[in-house]
Design an enzyme around this catalytic site. Structure first.
Site, PDB file in Angstrom:
ATOM      1  N   ARG A 182      75.822  -6.547  16.930  1.00  9.48           N
ATOM      2  CA  ARG A 182      74.404  -6.302  16.691  1.00  9.48           C
ATOM      3  C   ARG A 182      74.165  -6.286  15.184  1.00  9.48           C
ATOM      4  O   ARG A 182      75.055  -5.957  14.409  1.00  9.48           O
ATOM      5  CB  ARG A 182      73.966  -4.970  17.302  1.00  9.48           C
ATOM      6  CG  ARG A 182      74.213  -4.859  18.804  1.00  9.48           C
ATOM      7  CD  ARG A 182      73.835  -3.468  19.294  1.00  9.48           C
ATOM      8  NE  ARG A 182      74.054  -3.310  20.739  1.00  9.48           N
ATOM      9  CZ  ARG A 182      75.160  -2.840  21.294  1.00  9.48           C
ATOM     10  NH1 ARG A 182      76.185  -2.483  20.498  1.00  9.48           N
ATOM     11  NH2 ARG A 182      75.279  -2.718  22.595  1.00  9.48           N
ATOM     12  N   LYS A 206      76.116   1.715  19.627  1.00  7.11           N
ATOM     13  CA  LYS A 206      75.181   2.767  19.998  1.00  7.11           C
ATOM     14  C   LYS A 206      75.944   4.023  20.381  1.00  7.11           C
ATOM     15  O   LYS A 206      76.961   3.968  21.059  1.00  7.11           O
ATOM     16  CB  LYS A 206      74.316   2.300  21.179  1.00  7.11           C
ATOM     17  CG  LYS A 206      73.423   1.109  20.835  1.00  7.11           C
ATOM     18  CD  LYS A 206      72.603   0.679  22.030  1.00  7.11           C
ATOM     19  CE  LYS A 206      71.706  -0.493  21.679  1.00  7.11           C
ATOM     20  NZ  LYS A 206      70.902  -0.950  22.856  1.00  7.11           N
ATOM     21  N   HIS A 279      69.685 -11.494  17.507  1.00  6.92           N
ATOM     22  CA  HIS A 279      70.265 -11.330  18.835  1.00  6.92           C
ATOM     23  C   HIS A 279      70.566 -12.676  19.486  1.00  6.92           C
ATOM     24  O   HIS A 279      71.361 -12.730  20.431  1.00  6.92           O
ATOM     25  CB  HIS A 279      69.325 -10.511  19.709  1.00  6.92           C
ATOM     26  CG  HIS A 279      69.949  -9.249  20.231  1.00  6.92           C
ATOM     27  ND1 HIS A 279      70.591  -8.342  19.421  1.00  6.92           N
ATOM     28  CD2 HIS A 279      70.060  -8.753  21.489  1.00  6.92           C
ATOM     29  CE1 HIS A 279      71.043  -7.338  20.150  1.00  6.92           C
ATOM     30  NE2 HIS A 279      70.750  -7.570  21.411  1.00  6.92           N
ATOM     31  N   ARG A 282      74.117 -13.297  19.114  1.00  8.29           N
ATOM     32  CA  ARG A 282      74.863 -12.438  20.043  1.00  8.29           C
ATOM     33  C   ARG A 282      74.822 -13.039  21.451  1.00  8.29           C
ATOM     34  O   ARG A 282      75.840 -13.074  22.150  1.00  8.29           O
ATOM     35  CB  ARG A 282      74.245 -11.040  20.027  1.00  8.29           C
ATOM     36  CG  ARG A 282      74.926 -10.022  20.952  1.00  8.29           C
ATOM     37  CD  ARG A 282      74.338  -8.641  20.656  1.00  8.29           C
ATOM     38  NE  ARG A 282      74.630  -7.649  21.688  1.00  8.29           N
ATOM     39  CZ  ARG A 282      75.728  -6.902  21.729  1.00  8.29           C
ATOM     40  NH1 ARG A 282      76.669  -7.069  20.804  1.00  8.29           N
ATOM     41  NH2 ARG A 282      75.906  -6.006  22.682  1.00  8.29           N
ATOM     42  N   HIS A 305      78.889  -3.374  25.913  1.00  6.73           N
ATOM     43  CA  HIS A 305      77.921  -2.994  26.934  1.00  6.73           C
ATOM     44  C   HIS A 305      78.469  -1.844  27.773  1.00  6.73           C
ATOM     45  O   HIS A 305      79.615  -1.881  28.220  1.00  6.73           O
ATOM     46  CB  HIS A 305      77.612  -4.180  27.855  1.00  6.73           C
ATOM     47  CG  HIS A 305      76.733  -5.211  27.226  1.00  6.73           C
ATOM     48  ND1 HIS A 305      76.651  -6.514  27.681  1.00  6.73           N
ATOM     49  CD2 HIS A 305      75.887  -5.146  26.161  1.00  6.73           C
ATOM     50  CE1 HIS A 305      75.802  -7.188  26.945  1.00  6.73           C
ATOM     51  NE2 HIS A 305      75.326  -6.378  26.026  1.00  6.73           N
ATOM     52  N   TYR A 314      74.264 -13.020  31.302  1.00  3.65           N
ATOM     53  CA  TYR A 314      74.673 -14.249  30.628  1.00  3.65           C
ATOM     54  C   TYR A 314      75.243 -15.287  31.583  1.00  3.65           C
ATOM     55  O   TYR A 314      75.352 -16.456  31.229  1.00  3.65           O
ATOM     56  CB  TYR A 314      75.697 -13.928  29.534  1.00  3.65           C
ATOM     57  CG  TYR A 314      75.116 -13.084  28.424  1.00  3.65           C
ATOM     58  CD1 TYR A 314      74.203 -13.620  27.524  1.00  3.65           C
ATOM     59  CD2 TYR A 314      75.460 -11.741  28.289  1.00  3.65           C
ATOM     60  CE1 TYR A 314      73.654 -12.842  26.518  1.00  3.65           C
ATOM     61  CE2 TYR A 314      74.908 -10.957  27.285  1.00  3.65           C
ATOM     62  CZ  TYR A 314      74.009 -11.519  26.404  1.00  3.65           C
ATOM     63  OH  TYR A 314      73.459 -10.749  25.413  1.00  3.65           O
TER      64      TYR A 314
END
Length: 333
Positions: A182, A206, A279, A282, A305, A314
């Site tokens: 990110r 995160k 993004h 990514r 994730h 994806y």
């Protein structure tokens, strides 16, 4: 990530924090009631401090809550939150939609409001949480935009030799595509997180979750070139020198907003789609890995994730794989 009209960069959707199941134990000087004006501002700031100190949410997430609640209080005006019915609160998402916000942004604002009201209820400010009855707008699952391999090469080669800081900019593009990181993770990457000998970086995602991502030869070469020829000069412009990997012209940490601007600029130079965002690299990273035969669980780990359902999106983007499946199994293919 969510991008709102007029924003310089995408913003993260805030998760529901842990105070949903427990009260704050931190003693903070707080106003006696929630209302318009200074008292409402004090409660809002107390809530934001709680998110940062006790819930330990990331700075980007806390900033997103602050922005959302500032917008809510702009809509609230001189009215008191405790006096509003659920019917009146239901007008707030409609007001956000009229401002031109996307459904995802409206949904995030509703989540922020619910969390804020829950906090006020736990603190005894609200006796009844009407916001809990608000419905969150249903979101369509969008297939992410992905660059082709040819477009990626054009983008990576867009920073031309001789241009100011072309080595740094090429290192940024190479790192984004090589790791799927990110932009916020890349912006906060430090020298100690970069190991070119072992060809890997440590991303802080995160919730400050860490993951190790391998680097390819091209990315290592670009980063080494930048570290040798440009970063020392940039680091001397700031005292004391910072240990962030990517530096601005003043020697400070390169902000994620600036990285977004650079990517848009080089997308235009390379003739790549104008809808390109950080993004997008990514997304391309994940899709190209799956197209090459990577396992879905491995891609999930590389992207950081929490749920494989997010990574599974994806699989809908890899057209080459779908064509092979269709050709092999459909009777009239």
């Amino acid at each position: 990530m969510i991008k709102e009209p007029g924003d310089a960069s995408p913003r993260p959707a805030p998760p529901l924090p842990p105070f949903m199941v427990r009260r704050s134990l931190k003693k903070v000087v707080k106003p006696r009631r929630e209302g318009a004006g200074a008292e409402a501002l004090q409660w809002r700031e107390a809530f934001v401090r709680y998110l940062a100190s006790e819930c330990q949410l990331s700075a980007n997430t806390v900033a997103a809550y602050r922005r959302d609640l500032a917008r809510f209080h702009g809509w609230l005006g001189s009215r008191r939150l405790a006096n509003l019915s659920v019917g009146e609160l239901a007008e707030y998402p409609g007001w956000l939609t009229d401002l031109g916000l996307a459904s995802a942004s409206v949904a995030r604002h509703v989540v922020s409001l619910k969390a804020y009201c829950r906090y006020l209820q736990l603190e005894g400010v609200l006796t009844d949480n009407q916001a809990a009855l608000l419905a969150t707008p249903k979101l369509w699952q969008r297939v992410p935009s992905v660059l082709s391999a040819t477009q990626v090469i054009k983008l990576l080669e867009a920073p031309l030799r001789g241009e100011p800081l072309w080595r740094r900019d090429r290192a940024i593009l190479e790192l984004l595509y090589a790791t799927g990181a990110r932009v916020s993770e890349l912006s906060t990457l430090r020298l100690k997180d970069t190991n070119l000998e072992e060809r890997r970086i440590t991303c802080h995602g995160k919730g400050d979750k860490q993951r190790i991502v391998p680097l390819g030869k091209s990315a290592c070469t670009a980063v080494a070139d930048y570290l040798e020829h440009e970063r020392p000069r940039l680091a001397r412009r700031r005292e004391p020198a910072t240990d962030f990997l990517l530096l601005s012209t003043r020697g400070d940490r390169l902000r994620r907003e600036r990285i977004w601007e650079l990517i848009k600029r080089y997308a235009a130079v390379a003739g790549v789609t104008s809808k390109l965002s950080p993004h997008s690299l990514r997304h391309s990273f994940a899709t190209h890995l799956l197209a090459g035969g990577a396992d879905l669980r491995q891609v999930q780990e590389l992207l950081g994730h929490a749920s494989i359902a997010t990574t599974q999106l994806y699989t809908h983007v890899d057209h080459s794989r779908l064509k092979k499946v269709h050709a092999a199994y459909h009777p009239r293919a």
